[in-house]
Design a protein around this motif. Structure first.
Motif, PDB file in Angstrom:
ATOM      1  N   GLN B  13      -6.746 -50.154 -15.603  1.00 44.32           N
ATOM      2  CA  GLN B  13      -7.064 -50.108 -16.739  1.00 44.32           C
ATOM      3  C   GLN B  13      -5.951 -49.613 -17.594  1.00 44.32           C
ATOM      4  N   GLY B  14      -5.203 -48.714 -16.993  1.00 40.40           N
ATOM      5  CA  GLY B  14      -4.088 -48.028 -17.717  1.00 40.40           C
ATOM      6  C   GLY B  14      -2.982 -49.084 -18.102  1.00 40.40           C
ATOM      7  N   TYR B  17      -4.057 -50.841 -21.194  1.00 42.79           N
ATOM      8  CA  TYR B  17      -3.967 -50.103 -22.387  1.00 42.79           C
ATOM      9  C   TYR B  17      -2.390 -50.009 -22.709  1.00 42.79           C
ATOM     10  N   ILE B 227      -3.446 -43.427 -27.888  1.00 43.13           N
ATOM     11  CA  ILE B 227      -2.427 -43.468 -26.565  1.00 43.13           C
ATOM     12  C   ILE B 227      -0.985 -43.324 -27.455  1.00 43.13           C
ATOM     13  N   ALA B 243      -0.545 -44.232 -21.429  1.00 44.57           N
ATOM     14  CA  ALA B 243      -1.670 -45.292 -21.330  1.00 44.57           C
ATOM     15  C   ALA B 243      -2.081 -45.102 -19.782  1.00 44.57           C
ATOM     16  N   LEU B 244      -1.061 -45.097 -18.635  1.00 43.78           N
ATOM     17  CA  LEU B 244      -1.549 -45.013 -17.363  1.00 43.78           C
ATOM     18  C   LEU B 244      -2.436 -43.607 -17.207  1.00 43.78           C
ATOM     19  N   GLY B 247      -5.917 -44.157 -18.542  1.00 47.17           N
ATOM     20  CA  GLY B 247      -6.567 -45.006 -17.604  1.00 47.17           C
ATOM     21  C   GLY B 247      -7.089 -44.240 -16.238  1.00 47.17           C
TER      22      GLY B 247
END
Lengths: 382, 286
Positions: B13-14, B17, B227, B243-244, B247
């Motif tokens: 998911q990250g 993003y 983010i 972002a990671l 996530g």
């Protein structure tokens, strides 16, 4: 001879003009329906369903000879749009009755306006319990979430005989009322709720929930949602190797669900209002006529829009007047075979009808069972 | 094992993003514009990806076509929407961007229909086992694709002449121009790369959900803003890490806090917490 016929013709035309100006040219039905924004897909189905009902009624002579006109506005499924629309429908368009082809938020907001102005208002498929509590002019042709949740508990615990269940709930009034109904009756059918997860209507990626459900090892999954959340959810559950039954509700009820989830949709069961394999002429004819009009297959929302419009049309025919109080009374007395089943209303204006269980088989929705347990499905009275 | 699987889900998911937010932070770094319509390009990428895959059967071709077309559309947005109002205060561009984003969503609805579209034969649906973690091939491809694209971006900006010119322009546009760097060309390149990255994210999300709908960009439109703030506005490395991190936090949060907070609430609670301690963002310099 010809003179006489001429005179009769002139008189007839004059008579028609006089009666035309004395009565309205048409009987107006108002409708708030989301045609843009996130709910636009459902709005389109609901509108086409309602239009179909009105076309069919007009072909049979409208309301005792007067043609029916549908006046609809786009409410974006938003309460702040629905209130001015309700006011405009009442004061500017002077509709006799109104129907909602929209979601709960906007329908609930509009219901208060229609109630206070004494205009009968029938909600096609919005589920929030407070809608009918607005008053005696407000009716609903779909199940409240709780009723469908109870049917889900019977389906899983008794009919499928599955006892260890994971509940995945959509965080809105629809999902939460379904979960409430399901949990209320779960113990009666010997269901143990292993764990419960919630997700937001914006979620399409369920990786973490799927991972946890796999660890839970349930016998069945009761997941609320709409086709656009349930499609990805079912796909992701199956892709992760979870092959226990998934039970959904009318929110899944669209061919789009099957398209999104693809072959992984096979075997998914839902509780809904439309039986695709129905042998009842009304339902069968509706499914065919809708497909011809819309160019795609009928779904629950389309059938509900059709049913809501049909309820008000039948009531106006029976009342034989445009007096709104008389029409309200006629709606309350409804006993009608509609595309969503044989329906009547209780004292609160909630619908009484059977729950249809449908299954995905060979890439299409099909009949699985009918739940007609009157006590289980009794809608709230207050 | 559950924790490792959740971590893996969070990183997938990250990655998505990250791909969306990188473009946004690049535009902010260069022009100080909060480019909300970027999320509309992400959606467009999804549409092009699904349509080209359905027409040709090749996901890779679809990814390339999506990145190039959306990259060009991104440049056009700069030329037609932002360039004429660059000398106006920043909120003018922000409002224009929000308006453009809403318009894009409605255009997708009119052109592609309200129901969204899906792959006829969804590619990369098989499941693989790696280090005891079960992932769909699509999820592996998403993470690997992100690594590849971000790696290529790092090489490009660090090792090429154009990359040097780009970084110089971000640091000090006036100075860069006086050294003979064509800053207009840099801006176009900036929009092309950022938009192409968003398009790749759109194709990957289409793959993971098997659905592209007109409102697909609505969540990324504001989450990517969170983010880039977390990452320290305009800081590419910070944005990737933020972002990671987001996530992963969402993945665990969905399971353990999901009863009280939905996914977005978790993200913004995290943002608020971080900003209370580090107002300059997780990795920004004070």
């Amino acid at each position: 001879m010809s003179k006489i016929t001429n005179r009769i013709a002139v008189l007839a035309v004059a008579g028609a003009l006089i009666s035309g100006s004395a009565l309205a040219d048409t009987v107006k039905i108002g409708m708030n329906v989301p045609l843009t924004g996130f709910a636009a897909a459902d709005g389109k189905s609901a509108l086409l369903g309602a239009e179909l009902a009105i076309e069919q009624a007009n072909a049979e002579g409208g309301i005792n000879g007067t043609q029916i006109e549908l006046i609809q506005y786009d409410d974006l499924a938003s309460p702040k749009e629905a209130v001015p629309i309700a006011n405009r429908l009442i004061s500017q368009d002077e509709v006799v009755v109104a129907i909602s082809g929209s979601y709960s938020g906007s329908t609930r907001a509009a219901a208060g306006v229609f109630q206070s102005e004494g205009v009968p208002y029938v909600s096609a498929y919005a589920v929030h319990p407070d809608i009918t509590k607005s008053g005696d002019y407000v009716f609903r042709t779909s199940f409240v979430g709780e009723v469908q949740g109870r049917a889900g508990a019977k389906l899983i615990g008794e009919m499928l005989g599955k006892k260890r269940v994971v509940v995945i709930t959509l965080q809105n009034d629809f999902g939460q009322s379904l979960a409430a109904g399901f949990k209320e009756k779960a113990a009666d059918y010997g269901i143990e709720i292993v764990s419960e997860y919630e997700y937001s209507i914006k979620d399409r990626q369920f990786g973490p929930i799927v991972t946890k459900v796999k660890a839970d090892q349930p016998d069945a999954i009761y997941a609320s949602g709409y086709f656009f959340t349930a499609g990805p959810l079912v796909n992701q559950l199956r892709s992760a190797g979870i092959d226990v039954p998934v039970i959904g509700q009318e929110g899944y009820d669209s061919d789009k669900f099957i398209e999104i989830a693809g072959p992984t949709s096979e075997g998914v069961l839902i509780t809904t209002s439309l039986d695709r394999d129905s042998t009842v002429a009304e339902t069968h004819d509706f499914i065919q006529a809708f497909e011809k009009k819309a160019g795609y297959n009928a779904d629950m929302v389309a059938a509900s829009g059709h049913t809501a419009a049909k309820v008000v049309i039948e009531a106006m025919r029976k009342a034989g007047t445009t007096d709104r109080a008389a029409i309200r009374d006629a709606i309350a007395q409804t006993n009608l075979v509609a595309s969503t089943g044989t329906i009547s209303f209780n004292g609160l204006g909630e619908v009484k009808k059977d729950v249809q269980v449908q299954i995905v088989k060979d890439g299409a929705w099909h009949h699985y069972a009918v739940i007609d347990d009157k006590d289980l499905l009794a809608p709230p009275e207050e | 094992m559950l924790y490792v699987e959740l971590l893996a889900q969070g990183l997938v998911q990250g990655s998505i993003y990250a791909l969306v937010a990188v473009g946004l932070t690049l535009v902010y770094g260069l022009l100080r514009i909060l480019h909300v319509a970027h999320a509309g390009l992400f959606t467009l990428g999804g549409y092009v990806g699904v349509l080209v895959t359905n027409a040709t059967g090749s996901l890779l071709l679809a990814l390339l076509v999506a990145m190039v077309t959306v990259g060009i559309v991104g440049m056009a947005i700069y030329r037609l929407c932002y360039q004429p109002i660059l000398d106006k205060p920043p909120y003018v561009a922000l409002i224009a961007s929000i308006g453009l984003f809403i318009a894009m969503e409605e255009v997708y609805r009119l052109v592609f229909g309200p129901y969204g579209i899906s792959f006829e034969n969804p590619p990369l649906q098989d499941v693989v086992q790696m280090f005891g973690v079960t992932l769909r091939l699509g999820e592996v491809a998403t993470a690997a694709g992100t690594l590849l694209l971000v790696g290529a971006l790092a090489v490009f900006s660090g090792k090429t002449r154009f990359g040097t010119a780009w970084r110089a322009t971000v640091t000090d546009p006036d100075m860069a121009e006086s050294f003979g760097i064509d800053i207009i060309k840099v801006r176009y390149l900036n929009f092309f790369i950022g938009s192409a990255f968003a398009a790749s994210a759109g194709v990957m999300v289409a793959l993971l959900n098997n659905m592209v709908e007109p409102t697909m960009g609505s969540v990324p439109s504001y989450k990517a803003l969170a983010i880039i703030v977390l990452g320290g506005l305009g800081d590419v490395r910070g944005t990737l890490l933020a972002a990671l991190a987001l996530g992963v936090i969402e993945a665990f949060g969905t399971i353990y806090l999901g009863k009280f907070l939905d996914r977005d609430a978790i993200a913004f609670a995290f943002l608020i917490l971080v900003l209370m301690v580090r107002p300059q963002g997780l990795f920004g310099r004070a």
